[in-house]
Design an enzyme around this catalytic site. Structure first.
Site, mmCIF file in Angstrom:
data_model
loop_
_atom_site.group_PDB
_atom_site.id
_atom_site.type_symbol
_atom_site.label_atom_id
_atom_site.label_comp_id
_atom_site.label_asym_id
_atom_site.label_seq_id
_atom_site.Cartn_x
_atom_site.Cartn_y
_atom_site.Cartn_z
ATOM 1 N N HIS A 190 0.831 -1.201 0.000
ATOM 2 C CA HIS A 190 0.000 0.000 0.000
ATOM 3 C C HIS A 190 0.869 1.256 0.000
ATOM 4 O O HIS A 190 2.002 1.229 0.490
ATOM 5 C CB HIS A 190 -0.893 0.028 1.248
ATOM 6 C CG HIS A 190 -2.125 -0.807 1.132
ATOM 7 N ND1 HIS A 190 -3.386 -0.288 1.189
ATOM 8 C CD2 HIS A 190 -2.278 -2.144 0.948
ATOM 9 C CE1 HIS A 190 -4.274 -1.258 1.061
ATOM 10 N NE2 HIS A 190 -3.624 -2.397 0.911
ATOM 11 N N GLU A 212 -7.205 -0.159 -4.997
ATOM 12 C CA GLU A 212 -8.128 0.759 -4.342
ATOM 13 C C GLU A 212 -7.718 2.188 -4.669
ATOM 14 O O GLU A 212 -6.536 2.503 -4.778
ATOM 15 C CB GLU A 212 -8.106 0.571 -2.818
ATOM 16 C CG GLU A 212 -8.360 -0.851 -2.345
ATOM 17 C CD GLU A 212 -7.085 -1.662 -2.232
ATOM 18 O OE1 GLU A 212 -5.974 -1.067 -2.272
ATOM 19 O OE2 GLU A 212 -7.188 -2.889 -2.127
#
Length: 328
Positions: A38, A106
């Site tokens: 991430h 995302e």
């Protein structure tokens, strides 16, 4: 027999702590590692977001366990050619113990390069094209590509492992499972869904591995463990598509205020009862998963590893000793 691994959370821990946890995981008897990839954590409360690929390089030197990303998004923030280079180098460093897990990502992480966020169907198209490019680069040949979503100009990987790393694809619905069956060497799903496993296998994944993952919160007090899980990972329990569409951790924090401890308890094994943790992991094995990865929520990694080594892993393995931390 199901293999049990540990999931390294880059959202909660910095690089040095991730290395420490990897060593403890191996000592405790876990058989493989996942690592998240991430740019942002989901919530500021989690507090970290180191570059996963740097950590993977360091992990290769401190543990003998297989390592996989869960998962990398090769669509927007990071071009497929760069992901291919990072994965090939990681496979070399680990002596072939690396698996590239990919998914459609995302907005939380991908918006940072000021790019549009495609709808889900388009992201699946992009992922299929990206995986094809990565596989071509893994051959070591010169690759020029003019595709629907990506371009490459005479690109070639010079540092390659003896065998290309397998590519697993993450999915949460029927379309993703079907695509994974066509293009991936394995399937990743973060819920024990037997129907999705069947869909993957019927779409071309027969005989290929399926991996699942979950979070747990060990602690001597179950109520406090639930509160810890809600405070640090409340974003996980939001319904719908919020996890794919929100751009900032503060927005996840705002919505996470709607999450209750009871909502967390329904999905996360919390507290000191080994049976609770055993049942949560066994649900994945019963649903047809070959590998199950678990991560500890919160700061007490040492207590978690002692607990799992002494009480949970032996139960899952029918009493087989789990490692040097076993209870006497």
């Amino acid at each position: 027999m199901t293999r049990y691994g540990y999931f390294l959370s880059t959202e909660e821990h910095g690089p040095a702590e991730l290395l420490r946890q990897a060593r403890m995981a191996e000592e405790a008897g876990f058989e493989a590692l996942w690592i998240s990839d991430h740019f942002h954590p989901w919530l500021d409360e989690q507090g970290q977001a180191p570059f996963a690929w740097s950590v993977i390089g360091a992990l290769s030197q401190v543990t003998s366990l297989p390592i996989g990303t869960a998962v990398t998004c090769p669509l927007v923030r990071t071009h497929p050619a760069i992901v291919a280079q990072a994965a090939a180098t990681s496979a070399v460093l680990t002596g072939g113990r690396f698996t590239l897990g990919v998914g459609t990502g995302e907005f939380l992480n991908e918006h940072i390069v000021d790019a549009r966020w495609p709808p889900a169907a388009e992201r699946l198209e992009m992922l299929e094209e990206a995986v094809g490019l990565i596989r071509r680069l893994f051959t070591g040949g010169l690759v020029t590509h003019r595709g629907e979503h990506y371009r490459l100009d005479t690109a070639r990987l010079y540092t390659l492992p003896d065998e290309p790393p397998p590519i697993f694809m993450s999915g949460f619905g029927s379309k993703a499972a079907t695509l994974a069956g066509r293009i991936a060497d394995g399937f990743i799903c973060m819920m024990p869904d037997a129907d999705l496993v069947k869909e993957y296998r019927h779409s071309g994944g027969e005989g290929k591995p399926v991996q699942g993952g979950l979070k747990a919160c060990w602690g001597p007090d179950e109520a406090r463990a639930r509160e810890t899980a809600r405070r640090i990972w409340g974003s996980d329990y939001l319904p719908g598509e919020a996890n794919q569409l929100l751009p900032q951790p503060r927005q996840f924090r705002q919505l996470s205020q709607l999450v209750t401890d009871d909502m967390v308890a329904a999905q996360v094994p919390c507290g000191p009862d080994p049976g609770v943790h055993e049942r949560a992991l066994r649900a994945y094995a019963d649903a047809g998963y070959d590998d199950v990865f678990v991560t500890q929520i919160g700061p007490d990694a040492g207590g978690f590893f002692d607990f799992y080594a002494g009480e949970v892993l032996p139960r899952l393995r029918g009493g087989r000793p789990a490692g040097p931390h076993d209870s006497p």
